[in-house]
Design a protein around this motif. Structure first.
Motif: not given
Length: 166
Positions: A60-69
């Motif tokens: 959720k946090l990575l999505d919020h910052h536009g960072i792919t996993y």
């Protein structure tokens, strides 16, 4: 070591802190156009979450910052990692101790030239007054961890650029 600089982040289960650091570092490396020069991975010292994607809080946090996993799944640190990485960055002192034990069992080189730098993540942020990245699996505070991870990854990228002349 090869011309490519290889970075490994290590935490306990490889679902919260280390995959967050892997994703953030990959994002920073891509922004700098260094994808061919710096490769990033993560692993856990435990085997509870093998094959699982990052924790929902991390995602959720990575999505919020536009960072792919995308494509990231938990794996366990192994003796071969000692020879495959230039920087092995452990999220806390226990992870450092456990990772070193794995590496020691797999290697008799112990301090040979070309060995990776193995250290705790917070050594990258000496002014923060804490020695370990808190584990949000227990605290639930993913935002605090993200702020530390982002600052530490920026510091690590600067260190790599300086040490490897990138």
């Amino acid at each position: 070591m090869s011309a490519t600089t290889n970075v490994l982040f290590v935490c306990l289960g490889n679902i919260c802190r280390s995959p967050m650091a892997e994703a953030v570092m990959r994002h920073l490396v891509k922004q700098e156009g260094l994808e061919e020069a710096i490769k990033v991975d993560s692993a856990g010292t435990g085997d509870w979450h093998l094959g699982h994607p990052p924790h929902e809080g991390t995602r959720k946090l990575l999505d919020h910052h536009g960072i792919t996993y995308e494509g990231m799944t938990a794996r366990q640190v192994n003796g071969g990692d000692f020879n495959g990485f230039d920087y092995i960055v452990c999220m806390d002192a226990k992870n450092l101790k456990d990772a070193k034990a794995v590496f020691q069992a797999a290697s008799d080189r112990n301090g040979a030239e070309g060995d990776p730098a193995v250290f705790t993540f917070m050594e990258l942020l000496p002014g923060h007054g804490i020695s370990d990245v808190p584990d949000p699996y227990y605290s639930g505070n993913f935002e605090e961890v993200y702020e530390l991870v982002e600052a530490g990854c920026k510091a690590l990228l600067g260190r790599i650029r300086a040490e490897k002349n990138l």
